[in-house]
Design an enzyme around this catalytic site. Structure first.
Site, PDB file in Angstrom:
ATOM      1  N   THR A 134     -10.767  68.902 218.728  1.00 39.90           N
ATOM      2  CA  THR A 134      -9.982  67.690 218.591  1.00 39.90           C
ATOM      3  C   THR A 134     -10.247  66.738 219.760  1.00 39.90           C
ATOM      4  O   THR A 134     -10.252  67.142 220.921  1.00 39.90           O
ATOM      5  CB  THR A 134      -8.483  68.017 218.540  1.00 39.90           C
ATOM      6  OG1 THR A 134      -8.225  68.848 217.396  1.00 39.90           O
ATOM      7  CG2 THR A 134      -7.631  66.797 218.443  1.00 39.90           C
TER       8      THR A 134
ATOM      9  N   LYS B  18      -4.825  68.594 208.515  1.00 42.73           N
ATOM     10  CA  LYS B  18      -4.846  70.007 208.875  1.00 42.73           C
ATOM     11  C   LYS B  18      -3.417  70.504 209.051  1.00 42.73           C
ATOM     12  O   LYS B  18      -2.680  69.997 209.908  1.00 42.73           O
ATOM     13  CB  LYS B  18      -5.648  70.227 210.153  1.00 42.73           C
ATOM     14  CG  LYS B  18      -5.965  71.690 210.438  1.00 42.73           C
ATOM     15  CD  LYS B  18      -7.053  71.830 211.491  1.00 42.73           C
ATOM     16  CE  LYS B  18      -7.505  73.279 211.640  1.00 42.73           C
ATOM     17  NZ  LYS B  18      -8.645  73.398 212.564  1.00 42.73           N
TER      18      LYS B  18
ATOM     19  N   ASN C 105      -0.178  73.692 220.482  1.00 41.87           N
ATOM     20  CA  ASN C 105      -0.369  73.587 221.925  1.00 41.87           C
ATOM     21  C   ASN C 105      -0.108  72.202 222.504  1.00 41.87           C
ATOM     22  O   ASN C 105      -0.303  71.982 223.697  1.00 41.87           O
ATOM     23  CB  ASN C 105      -1.789  74.043 222.291  1.00 41.87           C
ATOM     24  CG  ASN C 105      -2.058  75.463 221.839  1.00 41.87           C
ATOM     25  OD1 ASN C 105      -1.226  76.339 222.008  1.00 41.87           O
ATOM     26  ND2 ASN C 105      -3.203  75.680 221.208  1.00 41.87           N
ATOM     27  N   THR C 106       0.297  71.256 221.657  1.00 41.79           N
ATOM     28  CA  THR C 106       0.744  69.944 222.114  1.00 41.79           C
ATOM     29  C   THR C 106       2.217  69.836 221.758  1.00 41.79           C
ATOM     30  O   THR C 106       2.565  69.835 220.572  1.00 41.79           O
ATOM     31  CB  THR C 106      -0.054  68.801 221.446  1.00 41.79           C
ATOM     32  OG1 THR C 106      -1.425  68.896 221.845  1.00 41.79           O
ATOM     33  CG2 THR C 106       0.492  67.442 221.853  1.00 41.79           C
TER      34      THR C 106
ATOM     35  N   THR D  27     -13.336  82.122 214.541  1.00 41.59           N
ATOM     36  CA  THR D  27     -13.230  83.392 215.251  1.00 41.59           C
ATOM     37  C   THR D  27     -14.307  84.384 214.800  1.00 41.59           C
ATOM     38  O   THR D  27     -14.856  85.134 215.612  1.00 41.59           O
ATOM     39  CB  THR D  27     -11.831  83.995 215.055  1.00 41.59           C
ATOM     40  OG1 THR D  27     -10.861  83.006 215.422  1.00 41.59           O
ATOM     41  CG2 THR D  27     -11.629  85.219 215.915  1.00 41.59           C
TER      42      THR D  27
ATOM     43  N   SER E  62      -1.523  71.534 215.684  1.00 39.28           N
ATOM     44  CA  SER E  62      -1.785  72.396 216.830  1.00 39.28           C
ATOM     45  C   SER E  62      -0.465  72.798 217.473  1.00 39.28           C
ATOM     46  O   SER E  62       0.395  71.953 217.712  1.00 39.28           O
ATOM     47  CB  SER E  62      -2.651  71.674 217.864  1.00 39.28           C
ATOM     48  OG  SER E  62      -2.707  72.431 219.068  1.00 39.28           O
TER      49      SER E  62
ATOM     50  N   ASN F 176      -5.391  80.818 221.723  1.00 40.83           N
ATOM     51  CA  ASN F 176      -5.727  79.725 222.623  1.00 40.83           C
ATOM     52  C   ASN F 176      -4.515  78.828 222.824  1.00 40.83           C
ATOM     53  O   ASN F 176      -3.704  78.645 221.919  1.00 40.83           O
ATOM     54  CB  ASN F 176      -6.928  78.934 222.102  1.00 40.83           C
ATOM     55  CG  ASN F 176      -6.523  77.766 221.226  1.00 40.83           C
ATOM     56  OD1 ASN F 176      -6.195  76.684 221.731  1.00 40.83           O
ATOM     57  ND2 ASN F 176      -6.521  77.976 219.905  1.00 40.83           N
TER      58      ASN F 176
ATOM     59  N   ASN G 219      -4.401  75.672 210.255  1.00 41.23           N
ATOM     60  CA  ASN G 219      -4.586  75.748 211.697  1.00 41.23           C
ATOM     61  C   ASN G 219      -4.190  77.145 212.183  1.00 41.23           C
ATOM     62  O   ASN G 219      -3.960  78.043 211.376  1.00 41.23           O
ATOM     63  CB  ASN G 219      -3.745  74.661 212.386  1.00 41.23           C
ATOM     64  CG  ASN G 219      -4.371  74.169 213.680  1.00 41.23           C
ATOM     65  OD1 ASN G 219      -4.924  74.943 214.461  1.00 41.23           O
ATOM     66  ND2 ASN G 219      -4.280  72.870 213.928  1.00 41.23           N
TER      67      ASN G 219
ATOM     68  N   MET H 227      -5.301  75.741 224.555  1.00 39.30           N
ATOM     69  CA  MET H 227      -6.180  74.801 225.246  1.00 39.30           C
ATOM     70  C   MET H 227      -5.487  73.460 225.507  1.00 39.30           C
ATOM     71  O   MET H 227      -5.612  72.893 226.584  1.00 39.30           O
ATOM     72  CB  MET H 227      -7.468  74.577 224.448  1.00 39.30           C
ATOM     73  CG  MET H 227      -8.237  75.852 224.117  1.00 39.30           C
ATOM     74  SD  MET H 227      -8.788  76.789 225.558  1.00 39.30           S
ATOM     75  CE  MET H 227     -10.118  75.766 226.135  1.00 39.30           C
TER      76      MET H 227
ATOM     77  N   PHE I  64      -5.793  70.412 223.581  1.00 35.01           N
ATOM     78  CA  PHE I  64      -6.624  69.228 223.317  1.00 35.01           C
ATOM     79  C   PHE I  64      -7.382  68.784 224.574  1.00 35.01           C
ATOM     80  O   PHE I  64      -7.429  67.589 224.903  1.00 35.01           O
ATOM     81  CB  PHE I  64      -5.778  68.057 222.798  1.00 35.01           C
ATOM     82  CG  PHE I  64      -5.252  68.207 221.402  1.00 35.01           C
ATOM     83  CD1 PHE I  64      -5.608  69.266 220.595  1.00 35.01           C
ATOM     84  CD2 PHE I  64      -4.365  67.258 220.884  1.00 35.01           C
ATOM     85  CE1 PHE I  64      -5.110  69.392 219.296  1.00 35.01           C
ATOM     86  CE2 PHE I  64      -3.859  67.369 219.597  1.00 35.01           C
ATOM     87  CZ  PHE I  64      -4.227  68.436 218.796  1.00 35.01           C
TER      88      PHE I  64
END
Length: 354
Positions: free
Chosen positions: A86, A212, A178-179, A316, A176, A111, A244, A113, A115
């Site tokens: 992304t 997504k 993770n945000t 993966t 995601s 993960n 996702n 991460m 972005f």
């Protein structure tokens, strides 16, 4: 050869191993040929989805090549499509390290991460400089972490305008984990509003768009989103990527399961396939679906095709099995179509649900 390479790479920290592989593929794209067997693609696997011609259904999911640094090398591994990103309008470092973890007993990754990327403009510059495009290139766009949800559409529009000219399709990442707060944007009304905002730029460049979705959405929410899109004027221009990563940790064996972030790989297989079924049923097959999550072999791939996916993405499995997995899935899928009497993959899409 990849078995040996993996043994060495798995001695490294996961993110360090990732940088080694991507850096080498960026500098020497032909390295991919050493680990990837020659690919023979039967005509039965060819299809056109949202105006794009795919030589076979196996693509690379976003997240591996965030900044489009190794596109040619990755195409050398046999993928028919590569999704980069992304990417966000402004560069951002992502979350603190460590932020990537292998769950080897589960054949999975976690993960967080966040972005991390060099920004949409840098990605666009690299894609524009490509001399050869052996397949379809998608760009996955997101919002910057500091941008509040109330103005998230501004970020998506900015990113889109930077990359639309050099992408074959766009993926809007609303899922995601993770945000912070990003998944709150996954309501049907918000998706329609966002796509309406992006439509002028997408139409100007004649680019299709994928949304997504998260596997952690309820079945009713997935149904509502799918029905809403299927009943809108967006049909024929929009698809859904299912799915996702997940925040679920059900059934995991690895000690790394305690780490926060999005889980990908084999444990996601069943739920992601179920999401494909839900979306296909709810949309009555009107929305093209990209099946993504836990695809490690041809059986996994075929299950998602029969559940309603037209295209597939892996990530993966590529880490654990290497480039040979692409050829293995492609060959296996063609055999399965023949065994079941299908002459084209399009005939098999959704056959279990229908």
């Amino acid at each position: 050869m990849y078995r040996l390479a993996r043994a060495l790479l798995f001695q490294l920290d996961p993110e360090q191993a990732h940088r080694v592989v991507m850096g080498n593929l960026s500098r020497w794209p032909r390295l991919a040929k050493l680990a990837a067997p020659k690919l023979h693609i039967p005509d039965s696997l060819k299809q056109t989805v949202l105006g794009m011609n795919f030589s076979h259904p196996i693509g690379l999911a976003a997240g591996l090549d965030k900044d489009a640094i190794a596109v040619n090398g990755l195409f050398g591994c046999g993928f028919s499509s590569i999704e980069v990103g992304t990417v966000t309008p402004l560069p951002q470092p992502g979350n603190p390290t460590p932020r990537l973890f292998r769950l080897k007993p589960d054949e999975a990754l976690i993960n967080r991460m966040g972005f991390n990327n060099e920004g949409s403009a840098a990605c666009a510059g690299r894609l524009q400089a490509l001399n050869n495009r052996p397949g379809i290139i998608g760009v996955n766009i997101g919002k910057n972490k500091v941008t509040p949800n109330e103005t998230a559409s501004d970020d998506y529009e900015k990113a889109l305008k930077m990359v639309a000219h050099c992408a074959d399709y766009i993926t809007v990442n609303l899922s995601s984990p993770n945000t912070p707060g990003l998944r709150d944007l996954q309501s049907a009304s918000t998706i329609i509003q966002l796509l309406t905002r992006l439509a002028p730029t997408l139409d100007a460049f004649e680019r299709p768009v994928f949304i997504k979705l998260s596997p952690d959405l309820s079945d009713s929410a997935l149904t509502h989103i799918s029905e809403t899109i299927a009943d809108s004027s967006l049909v024929g221009r929009v698809g859904i990527i299912a799915t996702n990563t997940t925040i679920s940790r059900q059934g995991l064996k690895s000690p790394e399961k305690r780490e926060s972030g999005g889980l990908s790989g084999l444990p996601l297989q069943s739920r992601s396939t179920e999401v494909v079924r839900i979306v296909y049923r709810a949309s009555e097959g009107k929305i093209p679906i990209v099946g993504c999550g836990g695809i490690f072999n041809a059986d996994d791939a075929y299950e998602k095709i029969r559940a309603g996916a037209s295209l597939l993405q892996i990530y993966t499995a590529f880490i654990y099995r290497g480039p040979a997995v692409v050829s293995e899935i492609v060959t296996g899928l063609a055999n399965k179509l023949k065994e079941d009497g299908f002459t084209t993959i399009s005939e098999a899409v959704g056959s279990e649900v229908r």
